[in-house]
Design an enzyme around this catalytic site. Structure first.
Site, short mmCIF file in Angstrom:
data_model
loop_
_atom_site.label_atom_id
_atom_site.label_comp_id
_atom_site.label_asym_id
_atom_site.label_seq_id
_atom_site.Cartn_x
_atom_site.Cartn_y
_atom_site.Cartn_z
N GLU A 264 47.74 41.37 38.19
CA GLU A 264 48.74 40.29 38.17
C GLU A 264 50.10 40.81 38.61
OE1 GLU A 264 47.56 37.42 38.07
OE2 GLU A 264 45.59 37.90 37.23
N GLU A 293 45.94 37.55 47.21
CA GLU A 293 44.94 38.37 46.53
C GLU A 293 44.85 39.76 47.15
OE1 GLU A 293 43.78 37.40 43.81
OE2 GLU A 293 42.01 38.63 43.38
ZN ZN Z 1 44.43 37.46 41.71
#
Ligand code: ZN
Length: 503
Positions: A264, A293
């Site tokens: 995160e 991502e």
């Molecule tokens: Zn993620």
């Protein structure tokens, strides 16, 4: 700045405030809101989403865009790109009636609430009707947005503009061919003891303290962020100066909170790194979910699961947990955090098996959307695919199809972006190393300034200025390519598992 641009930016800033406020309510919903608040939170979010949508789709947006002569602006300038991105957003948003946007927004918090309870109680039947509603609304959404080849294209495009189902299928075919043999070769070498040191007594506060220490060294700015606890970890932001992460802690297992926090934080570094000039515009966020991502996976895996990283941080971790790790050496710990082990939970999956979890979701979502699979048959279909791809069958639905938050949030089409992120994380990291080979040595000294600086200038600062495909080409000189990622997996895990000729 031309007057027309000033007016467009003002208009967009108001929309951005509505969206940021909705995001803040969403953060609260998933962290501190009491269960009883779900229904009214749905109404509040429906109102904010409808207002933002109405403003974006209003004739005023079209007029403001038309009043700007893009040819007068340098093609790569923030303003030219802002106009281009908003024109695309405007065209897409116009396809969705505000009534539909509000209707979809209203059902999400109750669906999310039902999912949380269903997951806690292993009660699939309590969530199934909500998923049915989400599925029907997703189909309606796809039809409204339109698509040429596959209904899934319309949903995928919302998260990864320009990416098609056919392209994603090709990526998965390459990954499947490359990873399934690797998983098999590793399975033959595995032992249950390999990651034993990660389990045991790991007091929560000390886990939190260590996570904070690492994220600070990465460069996460705590004066513009915070960390809270949730069922499902996430990162959210209300502009670049308030970027929050959440984590779940397990006092008997080190990995979930440790790697979840690094993950995160990767998302958060991206958002905090967007240049101030893009503030209060729709460009003040990541280029796409896949690009996003790639950053969380880069910090979590390429940095956080590397030998260089642990050569610096492991002594500190041993000091934090002397009883559990005092007698475990660095190489044993490094092998443990890179154990390949087919398992039930996606977010806890190792680097080699991770994409098989996504492939399964991608195929099931497509089958649900086309009607080839009914919601009622989903648990059986899930378990069959788990067995086929990973050789394991979840004993409960909580460990199976109830594990992820996405469906309850109404975000079908989101999962493939995780795999895209994995592939791109290596493509970007390879490029950074090509330009600055010292990055690995610096990681071994707990220093990340060169890496962060490279990511900042090549990716973060631009926010959503460039389309994902274009950004990948600008940064790496090539389109999205699975080969660096597959090579990385073969080399790293070939060495870790002494696989003959794997590299
Ligand atoms: Zn993620």
């Amino acid at each position: 700045m031309p007057q027309a641009l000033v007016r467009l930016r003002e208009h967009l800033a108001t929309i951005k405030s509505l969206n940021d406020t909705a995001a803040l309510l969403g953060w609260d919903q998933r962290t501190y809101m009491p269960p009883g608040g779900a229904q009214s939170r749905g109404e509040q979010l429906a109102t904010l989403n409808r207002l933002a949508h109405e403003m974006l789709t209003s004739p005023k947006t079209g007029e403001l865009l038309a009043a700007i002569n893009v040819d007068d602006l340098p093609p790569d300038s923030d303003d030219a790109r802002l106009v281009a991105v908003v024109s695309l957003d405007y065209a897409r948003a116009q396809k969705l009636p505000s009534e539909f946007v509000a209707r979809f927004a209203r059902i999400r918090p109750p669906a999310n609430q039902a999912w949380q309870q269903a997951r806690a109680n292993n009660d699939w039947d309590a969530f199934a009707p909500h998923l049915q509603t989400v599925l029907e609304l997703s189909r309606e959404q796809a039809e409204l947005l339109g698509y040429s080849e596959h209904i899934y294209d319309a949903l995928l495009d919302q998260y990864e503009r320009g990416l098609t189902t056919a392209q994603m299928t090709a990526v998965f075919d390459e990954l499947k061919a490359g990873t399934v043999p690797l998983v098999k070769a590793i399975a033959a070498q595995n032992s249950a003891e390999r990651d034993a040191c990660l389990h045991g007594d790991y007091p929560e506060e000390r886990q939190e303290q260590f996570g904070k220490y690492v994220t600070e060294r990465f460069g996460y700015d705590w004066s513009r962020g915070r960390q809270d606890r949730t069922v499902h970890p996430f990162c959210t932001n209300f502009g670049r100066n308030d970027v929050r992460i959440t984590t779940r802690f397990n006092p008997d297992w080190l990995s979930p909170a440790l790697f979840g926090t690094l993950h995160e934080t990767g998302h958060a570094l991206y958002e905090q790194g967007i240049k101030p000039e893009l503030s209060r515009t729709p460009l003040e966020r990541g280029a796409s979910l896949g690009i996003h991502e790639s950053q969380s996976r880069l910090w979590e895996n390429l940095v956080g699961r590397s030998h260089a990283f642990w050569s610096f941080f492991y002594p500190k971790l041993q000091e934090t947990f002397p009883a559990r790790l005092g007698g475990v050496d660095l190489d044993t710990f490094y092998r443990a955090v890179n154990t390949v082990h087919p398992s039930f939970i996606r977010v806890e999956a190792d680097e080699v098996t991770y994409n098989l979890h996504i492939l399964l979701r991608f195929e099931l979502e497509m089958a649900l959307l086309t009607g080839d699979l009914q919601v009622a048959d989903l648990p059986a279909a899930w378990n069959e695919k788990m067995d086929a791809y990973l050789g394991v069958t979840p004993p409960t639905n909580t460990l199976g199809l109830l594990q992820d938050v996405h469906w309850s949030n109404g975000t079908l089409g989101y999962f493939p972006t995780y795999t895209l992120g994995n592939v791109l994380s290596v493509q970007f990291f390879d490029q950074a190393l090509k330009e600055h080979p010292q990055i690995i040595d610096e990681m071994g000294q707990g220093q990340f300034a060169t890496l962060l600086g490279w990511l900042q200038s090549n990716i973060y600062q631009h926010g959503r200025k460039f389309l994902p495909n274009e950004l990948v080409r600008r940064v790496t000189g090539r389109p999205i390519d699975t080969s660096p990622y597959l090579r990385y997996l073969r080399e790293k895990f070939g060495a870790l598992y002494n696989l003959e000729g794997a590299a």
